[in-house]
Design an enzyme around this catalytic site. Sequence first.
Site, PDB file in Angstrom:
ATOM      1  N   ASN A 111       0.822  -1.130  -0.101  1.00 34.42           N
ATOM      2  CA  ASN A 111       0.099   0.021  -0.131  1.00 34.42           C
ATOM      3  C   ASN A 111       0.785   1.290   0.013  1.00 34.42           C
ATOM      4  O   ASN A 111       0.509   2.349  -0.786  1.00 34.42           O
ATOM      5  CB  ASN A 111      -0.893   0.133   1.169  1.00 34.42           C
ATOM      6  CG  ASN A 111      -1.889  -1.128   1.188  1.00 34.42           C
ATOM      7  OD1 ASN A 111      -2.237  -1.712   0.017  1.00 34.42           O
ATOM      8  ND2 ASN A 111      -2.857  -1.390   2.173  1.00 34.42           N
ATOM      9  N   THR A 156     -14.700  37.174 -33.304  1.00 34.81           N
ATOM     10  CA  THR A 156     -15.528  36.903 -32.395  1.00 34.81           C
ATOM     11  C   THR A 156     -16.811  36.107 -33.043  1.00 34.81           C
ATOM     12  O   THR A 156     -17.157  36.663 -34.133  1.00 34.81           O
ATOM     13  CB  THR A 156     -15.887  37.986 -31.501  1.00 34.81           C
ATOM     14  OG1 THR A 156     -16.844  39.029 -32.291  1.00 34.81           O
ATOM     15  CG2 THR A 156     -14.541  38.822 -30.679  1.00 34.81           C
ATOM     16  N   HIS A 157     -17.437  34.994 -32.214  1.00 35.30           N
ATOM     17  CA  HIS A 157     -18.270  34.376 -32.959  1.00 35.30           C
ATOM     18  C   HIS A 157     -18.121  33.965 -34.300  1.00 35.30           C
ATOM     19  O   HIS A 157     -18.930  33.701 -35.256  1.00 35.30           O
ATOM     20  CB  HIS A 157     -19.645  35.267 -33.018  1.00 35.30           C
ATOM     21  CG  HIS A 157     -19.948  36.022 -31.505  1.00 35.30           C
ATOM     22  ND1 HIS A 157     -20.582  35.389 -30.555  1.00 35.30           N
ATOM     23  CD2 HIS A 157     -19.462  37.226 -31.367  1.00 35.30           C
ATOM     24  CE1 HIS A 157     -20.743  36.403 -29.725  1.00 35.30           C
ATOM     25  NE2 HIS A 157     -20.049  37.529 -30.076  1.00 35.30           N
ATOM     26  N   SER A 278      -6.839  10.358 -49.027  1.00 38.00           N
ATOM     27  CA  SER A 278      -7.932   9.481 -48.726  1.00 38.00           C
ATOM     28  C   SER A 278      -7.849   8.162 -49.447  1.00 38.00           C
ATOM     29  O   SER A 278      -7.021   8.267 -50.711  1.00 38.00           O
ATOM     30  CB  SER A 278      -9.204  10.300 -49.387  1.00 38.00           C
ATOM     31  OG  SER A 278     -10.168   9.400 -49.722  1.00 38.00           O
ATOM     32  N   LYS A 284      -7.347  14.393 -51.870  1.00 34.28           N
ATOM     33  CA  LYS A 284      -7.681  15.036 -50.584  1.00 34.28           C
ATOM     34  C   LYS A 284      -6.112  14.833 -49.974  1.00 34.28           C
ATOM     35  O   LYS A 284      -5.193  14.314 -50.174  1.00 34.28           O
ATOM     36  CB  LYS A 284      -8.664  13.971 -49.707  1.00 34.28           C
ATOM     37  CG  LYS A 284      -9.892  13.832 -50.243  1.00 34.28           C
ATOM     38  CD  LYS A 284     -10.462  15.064 -49.878  1.00 34.28           C
ATOM     39  CE  LYS A 284     -10.530  15.439 -48.341  1.00 34.28           C
ATOM     40  NZ  LYS A 284     -11.834  14.919 -47.805  1.00 34.28           N
ATOM     41  N   TYR A 318      -6.513   2.007   2.356  1.00 31.94           N
ATOM     42  CA  TYR A 318      -6.353   1.557   1.043  1.00 31.94           C
ATOM     43  C   TYR A 318      -7.835   0.585   0.343  1.00 31.94           C
ATOM     44  O   TYR A 318      -8.062  -0.256   1.560  1.00 31.94           O
ATOM     45  CB  TYR A 318      -5.278   0.659   0.835  1.00 31.94           C
ATOM     46  CG  TYR A 318      -5.136   0.045  -0.554  1.00 31.94           C
ATOM     47  CD1 TYR A 318      -4.376   0.737  -1.603  1.00 31.94           C
ATOM     48  CD2 TYR A 318      -5.479  -1.236  -0.904  1.00 31.94           C
ATOM     49  CE1 TYR A 318      -4.486   0.015  -2.611  1.00 31.94           C
ATOM     50  CE2 TYR A 318      -5.347  -1.683  -1.965  1.00 31.94           C
ATOM     51  CZ  TYR A 318      -4.871  -1.060  -2.981  1.00 31.94           C
ATOM     52  OH  TYR A 318      -4.698  -1.562  -4.421  1.00 31.94           O
ATOM     53  N   GLN A 323      -6.493   0.524  -7.413  1.00 30.54           N
ATOM     54  CA  GLN A 323      -5.500   0.092  -8.221  1.00 30.54           C
ATOM     55  C   GLN A 323      -6.229   0.651  -9.804  1.00 30.54           C
ATOM     56  O   GLN A 323      -5.265   0.618 -10.788  1.00 30.54           O
ATOM     57  CB  GLN A 323      -5.800  -1.375  -8.355  1.00 30.54           C
ATOM     58  CG  GLN A 323      -5.004  -2.214  -9.350  1.00 30.54           C
ATOM     59  CD  GLN A 323      -4.961  -3.486  -9.374  1.00 30.54           C
ATOM     60  OE1 GLN A 323      -4.216  -4.068  -8.382  1.00 30.54           O
ATOM     61  NE2 GLN A 323      -5.538  -4.415 -10.089  1.00 30.54           N
ATOM     62  N   LYS A 326      -4.203   4.145 -11.969  1.00 29.83           N
ATOM     63  CA  LYS A 326      -3.064   4.271 -12.773  1.00 29.83           C
ATOM     64  C   LYS A 326      -3.237   4.209 -14.457  1.00 29.83           C
ATOM     65  O   LYS A 326      -2.715   5.054 -15.113  1.00 29.83           O
ATOM     66  CB  LYS A 326      -2.043   3.335 -12.834  1.00 29.83           C
ATOM     67  CG  LYS A 326      -1.338   3.498 -11.458  1.00 29.83           C
ATOM     68  CD  LYS A 326      -0.402   2.495 -10.859  1.00 29.83           C
ATOM     69  CE  LYS A 326      -0.918   1.241 -10.270  1.00 29.83           C
ATOM     70  NZ  LYS A 326      -1.798   1.316  -9.140  1.00 29.83           N
TER      71      LYS A 326
END
Length: 471
Positions: A111, A156-157, A278, A284, A318, A323, A326
């Site tokens: 632990n 903007t927008h 593509s 493309k 614990y 576990q 991670k």
Amino acid sequence: MVMALWSGRFEHDASAFAQEFGASLPVDRRMYRQDIAGSRAHAAMLAQQGILSCEDARALDEGLARVRERMESGEFAFDIRDEDVHMAVERALIEDIGDAGARLHTGRSRNDQVATDARMYAKECCRALMEGNLSLRRALVERARSSDGCILPGYTHLQHAQPVLFAHHLLAYAWMLARDFRRLQAAYDAADACPLGAAALAGTTYPLDRQATAQALGFARVVQNSLDAVSDRDFLLDLEYACAVCMVHLSRLCEEIVLWASSEFGFIVLADEFSTGSSIMPQKKNPDFAELVRGKTGRVVGDLTALLVTLKALPLAYNKDLQEDKEGAFDAVDTLQGALQCVEGMVATMEVNDRAMRAQAEKGHMAATDVADYLAKRGLPFREAHAVVGRLVLQCEKRGCELSELPFEEFKAASSLFEEDVASCLSVEGIVAARTTEGGTAPCAVEAQLANVEEGISCDEAFLCSVEAPE
Ligand code: ARG
């Protein structure tokens, strides 16, 4: 036959399915260096405290070095029945040196061991991400420096608003990344406390020197409460948050890269190295990598959310739930690491079409604010000036021309305050050059900003050197 290291209390092995379901080895084996370093520091401290003999400590140290070499070279065969990296290392050690190996786990639990490994690993990840962060910032600065005078519409927008220097636009991302670096520093600091000595949850009966192991492993301090030491993973939340915010920033830049690379914008051409074709449409050239970074952002936000939910309402101390910490953290780190590299590559190699940017900057009556300011500076209240220019823009829209193309008589008719010198507010360069406020888009202000960005980079480079990994 692999027997569990705790087989004493059991009459039967866990079922093969349960062993596999419960194992974290495929995920945590990447922490073997941290695990072994932690064990070496623990063994040395045990000997210093007279808990282990010096011979045992030497055998342990040499044995652990050999296990590390075998794992490093890929020669070591990890076995899922070992459940996790801690058991894998311990078993390999016992197989190698026998009795002394079996004494390693004195005054220690998986632990506090796993929490120590994860904190060391998180610090390592922060360092690596800081490198990537700095690298991208340097690429943005280089681009900004070499884009002299290039102007594009500021939006903007997503509507043309006011023209800005391309350098200014790029530096906005450099500042976001500078703050992302701060978040990594905070995550680094959060992880920088050693849980070793907390043992299973309550501390141990051995006279351990917690300060000694913490120092040997390069930790700044020890975790002050043994229950807290083995049960919280907020340092991983901090790391995942730092990753998620940075990914969100990168996703915004990538969204712009996708737009800029479109035929409608044509502001940039991505290098072949960072484009794909593509399988059916021969013409493309797709900005796949920018899209992928944008898409992967969802994953990283998910990683953060997942850990928040895992930790929610978890009782002390614990629990095996931990576990699950991670996999998402590693995923967030790996994903951001790749994304930083990818964006750096795109930024460094894209071709910038300043003429296309400039041509768009002529459109959308972007002089309107400056024309209103012109009237306001001559005494008209800004609100009224706004209305006068609004009407002029409407006139332009009806004629199908730009504000800068409207004959002077129309200006004069709209307000007697207009003089011929209004022309100075109508040029794109003039509009940009007039925004000299600190942090504004005028070339002189952007030059000052560049110097600040570069100073920030140097300062963060110095920080990174100061936290180089102890070997
Ligand atoms: N594999 C475990 C984890 O990652 C290590 C700690 C296990 N401790 C325990 N008491 N089962 O959390």
